[in-house]
Design a protein around this motif. Structure first.
Motif, PDB file in Angstrom:
ATOM      1  N   SER A   9       0.828  -1.195   0.000  1.00  0.00           N
ATOM      2  CA  SER A   9       0.000   0.000   0.000  1.00  0.00           C
ATOM      3  C   SER A   9       0.866   1.250   0.000  1.00  0.00           C
ATOM      4  O   SER A   9       1.762   1.408   0.819  1.00  0.00           O
ATOM      5  CB  SER A   9      -0.908   0.001   1.232  1.00  0.00           C
ATOM      6  OG  SER A   9      -1.684   1.171   1.288  1.00  0.00           O
ATOM      7  N   GLY A  10       0.636   2.132  -0.942  1.00  0.00           N
ATOM      8  CA  GLY A  10       1.377   3.380  -1.039  1.00  0.00           C
ATOM      9  C   GLY A  10       2.555   3.326  -1.994  1.00  0.00           C
ATOM     10  O   GLY A  10       2.902   4.332  -2.609  1.00  0.00           O
ATOM     11  N   LEU A  11       3.195   2.159  -2.143  1.00  0.00           N
ATOM     12  CA  LEU A  11       4.359   2.072  -3.025  1.00  0.00           C
ATOM     13  C   LEU A  11       3.959   2.167  -4.492  1.00  0.00           C
ATOM     14  O   LEU A  11       4.665   2.793  -5.296  1.00  0.00           O
ATOM     15  CB  LEU A  11       5.125   0.775  -2.764  1.00  0.00           C
ATOM     16  CG  LEU A  11       6.421   0.572  -3.566  1.00  0.00           C
ATOM     17  CD1 LEU A  11       7.370   1.749  -3.410  1.00  0.00           C
ATOM     18  CD2 LEU A  11       7.103  -0.728  -3.154  1.00  0.00           C
ATOM     19  N   ASP A  12       2.828   1.573  -4.855  1.00  0.00           N
ATOM     20  CA  ASP A  12       2.361   1.684  -6.238  1.00  0.00           C
ATOM     21  C   ASP A  12       2.159   3.143  -6.630  1.00  0.00           C
ATOM     22  O   ASP A  12       2.483   3.549  -7.753  1.00  0.00           O
ATOM     23  CB  ASP A  12       1.049   0.916  -6.420  1.00  0.00           C
ATOM     24  CG  ASP A  12       1.237  -0.589  -6.349  1.00  0.00           C
ATOM     25  OD1 ASP A  12       2.390  -1.042  -6.480  1.00  0.00           O
ATOM     26  OD2 ASP A  12       0.236  -1.297  -6.163  1.00  0.00           O
ATOM     27  N   GLU A  13       1.618   3.921  -5.701  1.00  0.00           N
ATOM     28  CA  GLU A  13       1.399   5.346  -5.983  1.00  0.00           C
ATOM     29  C   GLU A  13       2.721   6.064  -6.211  1.00  0.00           C
ATOM     30  O   GLU A  13       2.834   6.906  -7.117  1.00  0.00           O
ATOM     31  CB  GLU A  13       0.644   5.990  -4.823  1.00  0.00           C
ATOM     32  CG  GLU A  13       0.283   7.453  -5.056  1.00  0.00           C
ATOM     33  CD  GLU A  13      -0.512   8.032  -3.903  1.00  0.00           C
ATOM     34  OE1 GLU A  13      -0.634   9.276  -3.841  1.00  0.00           O
ATOM     35  OE2 GLU A  13      -1.004   7.258  -3.072  1.00  0.00           O
ATOM     36  N   LEU A  14       3.742   5.733  -5.417  1.00  0.00           N
ATOM     37  CA  LEU A  14       5.056   6.343  -5.603  1.00  0.00           C
ATOM     38  C   LEU A  14       5.654   5.990  -6.963  1.00  0.00           C
ATOM     39  O   LEU A  14       6.424   6.757  -7.534  1.00  0.00           O
ATOM     40  CB  LEU A  14       6.018   5.879  -4.501  1.00  0.00           C
ATOM     41  CG  LEU A  14       5.687   6.264  -3.056  1.00  0.00           C
ATOM     42  CD1 LEU A  14       6.705   5.667  -2.109  1.00  0.00           C
ATOM     43  CD2 LEU A  14       5.639   7.782  -2.903  1.00  0.00           C
ATOM     44  N   LEU A  15       5.274   4.820  -7.478  1.00  0.00           N
ATOM     45  CA  LEU A  15       5.813   4.330  -8.751  1.00  0.00           C
ATOM     46  C   LEU A  15       4.946   4.730  -9.944  1.00  0.00           C
ATOM     47  O   LEU A  15       5.144   4.201 -11.039  1.00  0.00           O
ATOM     48  CB  LEU A  15       5.932   2.805  -8.700  1.00  0.00           C
ATOM     49  CG  LEU A  15       7.015   2.247  -7.772  1.00  0.00           C
ATOM     50  CD1 LEU A  15       6.782   0.768  -7.497  1.00  0.00           C
ATOM     51  CD2 LEU A  15       8.397   2.473  -8.371  1.00  0.00           C
ATOM     52  N   GLY A  16       4.020   5.623  -9.739  1.00  0.00           N
ATOM     53  CA  GLY A  16       3.180   6.055 -10.855  1.00  0.00           C
ATOM     54  C   GLY A  16       2.169   5.015 -11.284  1.00  0.00           C
ATOM     55  O   GLY A  16       1.724   5.023 -12.435  1.00  0.00           O
ATOM     56  N   GLY A  17       1.821   4.107 -10.389  1.00  0.00           N
ATOM     57  CA  GLY A  17       0.821   3.098 -10.704  1.00  0.00           C
ATOM     58  C   GLY A  17       1.314   1.671 -10.543  1.00  0.00           C
ATOM     59  O   GLY A  17       0.530   0.730 -10.607  1.00  0.00           O
ATOM     60  N   GLY A  18       2.612   1.477 -10.372  1.00  0.00           N
ATOM     61  CA  GLY A  18       3.158   0.133 -10.203  1.00  0.00           C
ATOM     62  C   GLY A  18       4.352  -0.095 -11.095  1.00  0.00           C
ATOM     63  O   GLY A  18       4.901   0.838 -11.691  1.00  0.00           O
ATOM     64  N   LEU A  19       4.775  -1.342 -11.194  1.00  0.00           N
ATOM     65  CA  LEU A  19       5.934  -1.712 -12.000  1.00  0.00           C
ATOM     66  C   LEU A  19       5.504  -2.011 -13.433  1.00  0.00           C
ATOM     67  O   LEU A  19       4.389  -2.486 -13.673  1.00  0.00           O
ATOM     68  CB  LEU A  19       6.639  -2.929 -11.397  1.00  0.00           C
ATOM     69  CG  LEU A  19       7.168  -2.728  -9.975  1.00  0.00           C
ATOM     70  CD1 LEU A  19       7.728  -4.029  -9.423  1.00  0.00           C
ATOM     71  CD2 LEU A  19       8.228  -1.626  -9.938  1.00  0.00           C
ATOM     72  N   ILE A  20       6.378  -1.759 -14.372  1.00  0.00           N
ATOM     73  CA  ILE A  20       6.066  -1.934 -15.786  1.00  0.00           C
ATOM     74  C   ILE A  20       6.334  -3.380 -16.196  1.00  0.00           C
ATOM     75  O   ILE A  20       7.431  -3.890 -15.979  1.00  0.00           O
ATOM     76  CB  ILE A  20       6.905  -0.961 -16.641  1.00  0.00           C
ATOM     77  CG1 ILE A  20       6.604   0.487 -16.230  1.00  0.00           C
ATOM     78  CG2 ILE A  20       6.630  -1.160 -18.125  1.00  0.00           C
ATOM     79  CD1 ILE A  20       7.500   1.518 -16.877  1.00  0.00           C
ATOM     80  N   PRO A  21       5.341  -4.066 -16.780  1.00  0.00           N
ATOM     81  CA  PRO A  21       5.556  -5.457 -17.201  1.00  0.00           C
ATOM     82  C   PRO A  21       6.708  -5.562 -18.207  1.00  0.00           C
ATOM     83  O   PRO A  21       6.983  -4.630 -18.967  1.00  0.00           O
ATOM     84  CB  PRO A  21       4.218  -5.837 -17.863  1.00  0.00           C
ATOM     85  CG  PRO A  21       3.227  -4.868 -17.318  1.00  0.00           C
ATOM     86  CD  PRO A  21       3.978  -3.594 -17.081  1.00  0.00           C
ATOM     87  N   GLY A  22       7.369  -6.700 -18.195  1.00  0.00           N
ATOM     88  CA  GLY A  22       8.444  -6.936 -19.140  1.00  0.00           C
ATOM     89  C   GLY A  22       9.738  -6.248 -18.804  1.00  0.00           C
ATOM     90  O   GLY A  22      10.637  -6.157 -19.650  1.00  0.00           O
ATOM     91  N   THR A  23       9.872  -5.762 -17.565  1.00  0.00           N
ATOM     92  CA  THR A  23      11.081  -5.040 -17.173  1.00  0.00           C
ATOM     93  C   THR A  23      11.688  -5.659 -15.915  1.00  0.00           C
ATOM     94  O   THR A  23      11.064  -6.468 -15.233  1.00  0.00           O
ATOM     95  CB  THR A  23      10.791  -3.556 -16.904  1.00  0.00           C
ATOM     96  OG1 THR A  23       9.914  -3.431 -15.774  1.00  0.00           O
ATOM     97  CG2 THR A  23      10.150  -2.884 -18.112  1.00  0.00           C
TER      98      THR A  23
END
Length: 289
Positions: A9-23
């Motif tokens: 909770s909260g980390l996705d927001e810091l990341l602009g929505g979450g982690l980018i698939p395929g990376t």
């Protein structure tokens, strides 16, 4: 593709929505800072987002266990099912046998993993053991990918002044480039080898998109303080410089007490919050205020 939630909770927001698939995302921090809990939260978040939990690829080779089984049970009532890295892969029934979700590729030998720490014979023995278990690594990852798993947590990497001299980094480089990012047909060829033609039709029916798979690499650092991690240089070709997303976790001083904080040092292709954010660790893992 939708972003991959970290499960925190909260980390996705810091990341602009979450982690980018395929990376590739690399999380760096000292022992005991909470990397393994974060990894399990990321893996568990797949159950809600992709209807498949992620898998754990444990590279640790000495010292105490990373406690994956205990943490998964306590945090999510998740009974990890280990794969035996020494057992021969059953090629003939490969697509019929349920896949395991945890692989500890090396035994706890109490041995160091870098070339400069070993004599010639020990280094050769390490390489022989690695080569003998590569097929288990291919079977574990490919078997889960064709069954819908889209998250992998690689844990247990020890600090190395020269990553190119580390058996663990050599293994990571292989699985990332030769399994994660490779066309499924060619991964199947590596797995089935001389029996590929016999299983080609099955392999063609069991496919996946490598660009949908997210990899979270947990890397143990010498540095304990977050400021020291932030100020460390990134060498060209280093796994940290090649990562799409880089998250540092370390201790920070708050007056007369020490707390834990994280900092997103890099998040290519996305906006991200550049604040240092405190976090706590509880029974359910990491949480941000």
């Amino acid at each position: 593709m939708p972003r991959l939630s970290t499960g925190v909770s909260g980390l996705d927001e810091l990341l602009g929505g979450g982690l980018i698939p395929g990376t590739l995302t690399v999380v760096v921090g000292a022992t005991g800072i909470g990397k393994t809990q974060l990894g399990l939260q990321f893996a568990n978040a797949g159950s809600a987002q992709e209807q498949k939990r992620g898998i754990i690829f444990d590279c640790s080779s000495r010292g105490d266990s990373q406690s994956h089984v205990e943490y998964a049970r306590r945090m999510f009532d998740w009974p990890l099912t280990p794969m035996d890295a020494e057992r021969q892969v059953d090629i003939e029934r490969f697509f019929d046998i349920p896949a395991s979700d945890y692989l500890h590729i090396f035994d706890y030998h109490g041995r160091r993993v870098t070339r400069r720490d070993l004599d010639w014979d020990d280094w050769r023995n390490w390489q022989a053991e690695l080569n003998a278990r590569l097929r288990a690594a291919i079977a574990f990852l490919y078997g889960n990918f064709v069954r819908g798993v889209r998250r992998v947590v690689i844990d247990g990497l020890e600090p190395a002044d020269r990553p190119g001299e580390s058996i663990q980094f050599n293994l990571f480089e292989y699985v990332y480039h030769q399994i994660f990012r490779k066309d499924p047909e060619w991964v199947a060829r590596d797995l089935f080898r001389e029996a590929y033609r016999r299983h080609a039709e099955d392999a063609a029916r069991h496919t996946y998109d490598p660009a949908s798979i997210g990899c979270l690499l947990l890397y143990t650092s010498h540095e304990t303080m977050l400021d020291d991690l932030i100020s460390r240089p990134l060498d060209e070709g280093d796994v940290l410089s090649n990562a799409n997303t880089l998250i540092y976790m370390g201790k920070i001083r708050d007056g007369q007490r020490m707390t834990r904080g994280l900092y997103i040092a890099k998040h290519r292709g996305s906006a991200c919050d550049e604040r240092i954010v405190e976090y706590t660790i509880g029974e359910r893992g990491l949480s941000l205020p």
